[in-house]
Design an enzyme around this catalytic site. Structure first.
Site, PDB file in Angstrom:
ATOM      1  CB  THR A  68      83.669  24.949  65.153  1.00 22.40           C
ATOM      2  OG1 THR A  68      85.013  24.085  65.649  1.00 22.40           O
ATOM      3  CG2 THR A  68      83.318  23.808  64.526  1.00 22.40           C
ATOM      4  CE  LYS A  72      81.095  28.691  63.166  1.00 26.89           C
ATOM      5  NZ  LYS A  72      80.244  29.116  63.441  1.00 26.89           N
ATOM      6  N   GLY A 134      79.139  35.387  66.860  1.00 28.45           N
ATOM      7  CA  GLY A 134      78.948  34.739  65.552  1.00 28.45           C
ATOM      8  C   GLY A 134      77.553  34.651  65.059  1.00 28.45           C
ATOM      9  CB  ALA A 135      75.141  32.279  66.611  1.00 32.50           C
TER      10      ALA A 135
HETATM   11  P1  NDP Z   1      80.169  34.538  70.418  1.00 32.91           P
HETATM   12  O1  NDP Z   1      80.772  33.802  71.736  1.00 32.91           O
HETATM   13  O2  NDP Z   1      80.144  34.605  69.292  1.00 32.91           O
HETATM   14  O3  NDP Z   1      79.221  35.582  71.023  1.00 32.91           O
HETATM   15  C1  NDP Z   1      78.180  34.693  72.085  1.00 32.91           C
HETATM   16  C2  NDP Z   1      77.121  36.046  72.229  1.00 32.91           C
HETATM   17  O4  NDP Z   1      76.032  35.900  73.887  1.00 32.91           O
HETATM   18  C3  NDP Z   1      77.882  37.473  72.954  1.00 32.91           C
HETATM   19  O5  NDP Z   1      76.339  38.381  71.981  1.00 32.91           O
HETATM   20  C4  NDP Z   1      77.869  37.813  74.285  1.00 32.91           C
HETATM   21  O6  NDP Z   1      77.460  39.011  74.684  1.00 32.91           O
HETATM   22  C5  NDP Z   1      76.302  37.180  73.879  1.00 32.91           C
HETATM   23  N1  NDP Z   1      76.647  36.634  75.707  1.00 32.91           N
HETATM   24  C6  NDP Z   1      77.053  35.516  75.992  1.00 32.91           C
HETATM   25  N2  NDP Z   1      76.806  35.170  77.750  1.00 32.91           N
HETATM   26  C7  NDP Z   1      76.462  35.992  77.493  1.00 32.91           C
HETATM   27  C8  NDP Z   1      75.280  37.021  79.087  1.00 32.91           C
HETATM   28  N3  NDP Z   1      75.497  35.964  80.309  1.00 32.91           N
HETATM   29  N4  NDP Z   1      74.527  38.500  79.353  1.00 32.91           N
HETATM   30  C9  NDP Z   1      74.249  37.985  78.344  1.00 32.91           C
HETATM   31  N5  NDP Z   1      75.147  38.154  77.212  1.00 32.91           N
HETATM   32  C10 NDP Z   1      75.483  37.279  77.116  1.00 32.91           C
HETATM   33  O7  NDP Z   1      79.270  32.760  70.253  1.00 32.91           O
HETATM   34  P2  NDP Z   1      78.357  32.351  69.457  1.00 32.91           P
HETATM   35  O8  NDP Z   1      77.462  33.964  68.562  1.00 32.91           O
HETATM   36  O9  NDP Z   1      79.532  31.891  68.157  1.00 32.91           O
HETATM   37  O10 NDP Z   1      76.923  31.297  69.553  1.00 32.91           O
HETATM   38  C11 NDP Z   1      76.329  31.662  69.994  1.00 32.91           C
HETATM   39  C12 NDP Z   1      75.727  29.945  70.791  1.00 32.91           C
HETATM   40  O11 NDP Z   1      75.378  30.011  68.853  1.00 32.91           O
HETATM   41  C13 NDP Z   1      76.218  29.515  70.840  1.00 32.91           C
HETATM   42  O12 NDP Z   1      75.980  28.001  72.443  1.00 32.91           O
HETATM   43  C14 NDP Z   1      76.327  27.812  69.822  1.00 32.91           C
HETATM   44  O13 NDP Z   1      75.631  26.650  70.579  1.00 32.91           O
HETATM   45  C15 NDP Z   1      75.135  28.707  69.167  1.00 32.91           C
HETATM   46  N6  NDP Z   1      75.003  28.068  67.814  1.00 32.91           N
HETATM   47  C16 NDP Z   1      73.774  27.162  67.343  1.00 32.91           C
HETATM   48  C17 NDP Z   1      74.168  27.054  66.599  1.00 32.91           C
HETATM   49  C18 NDP Z   1      72.655  25.942  65.968  1.00 32.91           C
HETATM   50  O14 NDP Z   1      72.907  25.287  64.432  1.00 32.91           O
HETATM   51  N7  NDP Z   1      72.010  25.827  66.431  1.00 32.91           N
HETATM   52  C19 NDP Z   1      75.078  27.671  65.029  1.00 32.91           C
HETATM   53  C20 NDP Z   1      75.870  28.175  65.558  1.00 32.91           C
HETATM   54  C21 NDP Z   1      75.752  28.607  67.232  1.00 32.91           C
HETATM   55  P3  NDP Z   1      78.675  40.021  74.678  1.00 32.91           P
HETATM   56  O15 NDP Z   1      79.001  40.616  73.667  1.00 32.91           O
HETATM   57  O16 NDP Z   1      78.139  41.021  75.368  1.00 32.91           O
HETATM   58  O17 NDP Z   1      80.307  38.993  75.043  1.00 32.91           O
END
Ligand code: NDP
Length: 283
Positions: A68, A72, A134-135
């Site tokens: 995780t 990754k 990442g997701a």
């Molecule tokens: P990252 O930190 O890589 O990315 C987070 C994303 O969310 C970015 O695009 C970020 O935007 C955006 N974001 C966060 N807060 C805000 C906000 N307040 N307003 C607007 N945009 C926001 O995290 P991951 O991609 O790794 O994970 C994202 C979610 O996916 C997690 O909650 C995780 O639990 C979930 N997940 C679920 C899985 C499953 O199997 N169900 C598997 C993998 C992940 P910005 O680029 O502008 O910061």
């Protein structure tokens, strides 16, 4: 009297119980259900110890492991090869021993597409994805590999949004565009699939809402949320109220677990057993 042979054995002794990890509970439920004499352990490894941990897992006979954040991307340098989508994404969440080699896979996006396929085939579909982390990267690459015709990336930070959009346009057979998320987003009427791949709605911020115009969400759209905890996010509820078909974050978590178990053991596990185990963890 039998002589015990300790010569080539190390017995693992974890000094303290590690907090109940939902993935561990889900995977071990599958092992038990299928009478697989396997274990799935949760081990914390700091960034400086990653190389040693990967080597250690190999010499100790592990068949694979998940990794995780923050491992990754960094784990890749310690592996012997990558699957196609992990190579495109530049991120690995599942490592598998194949012919003595550590091969990195990414099951996040594959798991998502597998749960999506239960409702709709992504081929030729127009997709809106909120997020560019990442997701979002894992999901968008797999959705593009599955034949989606167009993907719009809606993201708060321009740099990440543009980078993911460029990756999709450069390396995948899909037309991608980036929309900076600086004001309330209106979902285009021609959209087939709407995906939240941000962390908005994740516990403890369960009241948080994506900033989009709810009137632009139509019942014909399939809506998916990656948030597994809680599974009934505001987006999931809003979409259900609109009459949309909905995929929650537990479905994606289960599907990626199913793929991992298959990679490691060769057995196709029963997803319903895994989902039930997860639902117990998340109450
Ligand atoms: P990252 O930190 O890589 O990315 C987070 C994303 O969310 C970015 O695009 C970020 O935007 C955006 N974001 C966060 N807060 C805000 C906000 N307040 N307003 C607007 N945009 C926001 O995290 P991951 O991609 O790794 O994970 C994202 C979610 O996916 C997690 O909650 C995780 O639990 C979930 N997940 C679920 C899985 C499953 O199997 N169900 C598997 C993998 C992940 P910005 O680029 O502008 O910061």
């Amino acid at each position: 009297m039998n002589e015990l042979n300790f010569k080539q054995e190390l017995t693992a002794a974890f000094g303290q119980p590690i907090a109940e990890n939902p993935t561990q509970v889900m995977i071990e439920a599958a092992y038990q259900h299928h009478n697989l004499d396997w274990r799935y352990l949760t081990v914390e490894v700091g960034p400086d110890d990653l190389e040693a941990a990967v080597k250690g897992a190999k010499v100790m006979g592990f068949q694979g492991f998940n990794c995780t954040i923050p491992h990754k991307v960094n784990v890749i340098q310690y592996l012997d090869g990558l699957g196609e989508s992990a190579s495109l994404m530049g991120a690995v969440n599942c490592v598998v021993r194949r012919n003595g080699q550590w091969i990195g896979e990414n099951t996040d996006g594959k798991g998502f597409v597998s749960s999506l396929r239960e409702i709709t085939d992504p081929k030729d579909k127009k997709v809106v994805i909120f997020g560019a982390g990442g997701a979002a990267r894992a999901i968008s690459v797999e959705v593009a590999l599955a034949g989606a015709s167009a993907i719009s990336i809606i993201n708060r930070s321009n740099e990440r949004g543009q980078e993911l959009t460029d990756l999709l346009n450069d390396k995948l057979p899909v037309s991608a565009n980036f929309v900076p998320w600086s004001s309330t987003f209106s979902i285009p009427e021609s959209t087939d699939i709407v995906i939240n791949a941000t962390s908005i709605g994740l516990f403890p911020d369960i009241d948080a809402r994506l900033d989009f115009d709810l009137d632009s969400l139509k019942s014909s759209m399939v809506v998916a949320d990656v948030i597994p905890n809680p599974p009934a996010t505001n987006l999931v509820r809003d979409a259900r109220n609109k009459g949309c078909k909905v995929i929650d974050g537990l479905a994606m978590l289960v599907s990626q677990g199913v793929i991992g178990v298959k990679h490691w053991t060769g057995v196709d596990p029963d997803p319903s057993v895994m989902r039930t185990a997860l639902e117990k963890v998340f109450g």
